[in-house]
Design a protein around this motif. Structure first.
Motif, PDB file in Angstrom:
ATOM      1  N   UNK A  16       0.823  -1.212   0.000  1.00 58.98           N
ATOM      2  CA  UNK A  16       0.000   0.000   0.000  1.00 58.98           C
ATOM      3  C   UNK A  16       0.858   1.264   0.000  1.00 58.98           C
ATOM      4  N   UNK A 281      15.282   6.653   6.475  1.00 57.68           N
ATOM      5  CA  UNK A 281      15.518   6.856   7.906  1.00 57.68           C
ATOM      6  C   UNK A 281      16.343   8.110   8.155  1.00 57.68           C
TER       7      UNK A 281
ATOM      8  N   UNK B  14      -2.015  -8.300   5.384  1.00 61.30           N
ATOM      9  CA  UNK B  14      -2.334  -7.836   4.032  1.00 61.30           C
ATOM     10  C   UNK B  14      -1.789  -6.428   3.836  1.00 61.30           C
ATOM     11  N   UNK B  15      -1.269  -5.846   4.913  1.00 62.87           N
ATOM     12  CA  UNK B  15      -0.668  -4.514   4.851  1.00 62.87           C
ATOM     13  C   UNK B  15       0.702  -4.582   5.529  1.00 62.87           C
ATOM     14  N   UNK B  16       1.664  -3.817   4.992  1.00 62.31           N
ATOM     15  CA  UNK B  16       3.037  -3.934   5.466  1.00 62.31           C
ATOM     16  C   UNK B  16       3.386  -2.861   6.491  1.00 62.31           C
ATOM     17  N   UNK B  17       4.367  -3.186   7.309  1.00 60.10           N
ATOM     18  CA  UNK B  17       4.998  -2.161   8.140  1.00 60.10           C
ATOM     19  C   UNK B  17       5.787  -1.223   7.226  1.00 60.10           C
ATOM     20  N   UNK B  18       6.119  -0.047   7.758  1.00 59.62           N
ATOM     21  CA  UNK B  18       6.914   0.886   6.940  1.00 59.62           C
ATOM     22  C   UNK B  18       8.385   0.519   6.930  1.00 59.62           C
ATOM     23  N   UNK B  19       8.806  -0.309   7.833  1.00 63.16           N
ATOM     24  CA  UNK B  19      10.231  -0.604   7.966  1.00 63.16           C
ATOM     25  C   UNK B  19      10.548  -2.011   7.492  1.00 63.16           C
ATOM     26  N   UNK B  20      11.785  -2.201   7.024  1.00 64.67           N
ATOM     27  CA  UNK B  20      12.225  -3.563   6.722  1.00 64.67           C
ATOM     28  C   UNK B  20      12.533  -4.322   8.015  1.00 64.67           C
TER      29      UNK B  20
END
Lengths: 342, 342
Positions: A16, A281, B14-20
């Protein structure tokens, strides 16, 4: 308002955007639009490094510039200079193609010798990306702030939605619709005498971020030169000197020159990052960039739509097989060589 | 390092975190951990509004505090005060339960009359959320910075990964794994004389963000009181007076009081937002919060791990049927009444 991702590159998402569909940016931003047939572009940086400007440097520069004008040469190029942290002077030519076949025809004849044929007392390097159009993005603060790859665009978008928030650069990159764009690898190095070829990883990240203050006047000009620019410079120096642990492999803060090598009132920072996340970052939370962002916020608070400074950037990711990094007779803090284990 | 989202609330995304996954925060942060059996909590704000402190106010406050101590009363509460932009004084009691059945038993007996039975010359209001544990998050700058809902926690996490970047609050909310947490609706209003009940929308957003400077000394104390706090105050005043177009329905910047109503060296901001995205945008890009973030960055640059200030916050979303908003005899700039079309 339109999406930064052109219709033809929009696809079903598995990832997203950071913003909801009803997001409205606080001020306008624009992106370059390529002609529909464009699939890959070439961003080639030809660098030359020396202690003192001499005939060898001038001749090399002239030969390269002459070659740019030959058949299949770049559609756009510019020239810039900086003095690096080891006291060396560097000139860099950023050359752009949007037809790989032309670049492929030109390079072996006129470009590959650049960092392969030694010049006494002079270092040269070549840093080339050949990204697919789904793996980079542009942002122009004004439709006339056309620099870098945007100079090859077919046109400029109308006001776009994905800007003015952290993470917007990622959201403007078409591949972010389905790809985390994240590498945790490091470059590897292949040395042969004073020649080093660097093999970087997938999704190595390049940002070129520039400013043009030629048209600023009065209070705005003073605020740029006396307040904003010194803070920007400190941030660039931090990245250059201390950026490596945070994922910045190399950073240069350069002054654009005219064709005769005279300084103009344009500059840009270009930096290579281990991955886009590292750049994100630093930009959003490191004190040096928090200071830049704060100063820029004050600047645009003060001058608003009357501001005459022009800002732009481009952020590029590319696959490992879409890169070429060669360094010849350069000191060990040049470009990606900084990341070499020692 | 652990995730802010406890194991039992992790689920396929179904939605990702903003960080790796390899992200490492620049400094430690902690979250409250509830006992596994907790499903919903109650955050209930009992407010009282008056021109001058008089017997009626004191008696109302005493009655409420006495009721807190009765069977099924809140597991934790605190008291704060502020003078609002209309010159009214306000006292607010924030009361927390982590067992809805206890709240459901207590409220009709001791709480519902608060904003339903008129008191001459006094306004009262009740603002209650009853969020599922998947729809709020906490962040503590230090494991001892335990305030608000965190006071009911079973314990405090170890250092967590999801903090120190914009969007981290969203990433700490378990429902963000699969839910955009975004409402575009507005509250509706049901008026009966001087009583107004407000029906807000799903995913109305509340932030309570606090600071405790009791243990600061010397340079740190001066920097907080003379530099950071005034900038924080300006940001809170901006939200209070001009926040509505950006989605801030109401903002209060309050001083925590002891049980006797005396000021302590703690404060918090609490604000109601149309949605989480609006709060994110203000926090990451509005000049007033850019200034707060810049000043806080300077502060922690300077004092680092030796800083003795304690910071915490909680961000809560709740469904429409998990909310109760009642205002009785309050002026029209009270709480969500600010958002009423006029």
């Amino acid at each position: 308002m339109e999406s930064a991702i052109p219709n033809r590159l929009q696809c079903p998402r598995s990832r997203q955007r950071r913003i909801p569909d009803d997001y409205v940016p606080p001020y306008p931003g624009f992106v370059a639009r390529h002609a529909p047939g464009i699939s890959h572009v070439i961003m080639a940086y030809f660098g030359i490094q020396f202690r003192q400007l001499g005939d060898g440097v001038s001749e090399a520069c002239k030969t390269l510039v002459d070659a740019f004008a030959l058949s299949h040469g770049p559609g756009h190029w510019d020239r810039a200079q900086w003095q690096d942290e080891r006291g060396y002077h560097n000139v860099i030519f950023a050359a752009y193609w949007d037809e790989p076949t032309r670049y492929d025809a030109w390079l072996p004849l006129h470009g590959l010798s650049w960092a392969r044929v030694p010049r006494p007392g002079i270092g040269t390097f070549l840093e080339v990306l050949r990204p697919h159009v789904t793996r980079y993005e542009t942002l122009l603060g004004h439709p006339t702030a056309v620099e870098g790859i945007a100079a090859l665009a077919d046109g400029i978008s109308g006001p776009i939605q994905e800007h003015g928030y952290w993470g917007a650069a990622r959201d403007r990159i078409p591949a972010s619709q389905y790809d985390a764009l994240h590498s945790t690898e490091s470059p590897t190095f292949e040395r042969d005498g004073s020649y080093v070829r660097v093999h970087a990883q997938d999704d190595l990240c390049l940002i070129r971020s520039g400013q043009d203050w030629l048209e600023t006047e009065g209070d705005e000009r003073r605020m740029y030169l006396d307040t904003l620019e010194p803070i920007l410079r400190r941030g660039m120096e931090f990245l250059r000197d201390e950026g490596l642990p945070g994922g910045c492999l190399c950073s240069r803060y350069v002054t654009v020159q005219d064709v005769h090598g005279r300084a103009t009132e344009k500059s840009y920072g270009m930096s290579w990052w281990r991955n886009l996340a590292s750049l994100e970052r630093w930009a959003e939370s490191h004190p040096t960039h928090v200071a830049i962002f704060g100063a820029a916020t004050d600047y645009f608070q003060k001058f608003g739509e009357n501001a005459r400074i022009k800002l732009y950037h481009e952020v590029t990711l590319s696959r490992r097989d879409e890169q070429l990094f060669e360094y010849l007779n350069c000191h060990e803090y040049t470009g990606l060589l900084r990341a070499m284990p020692r």
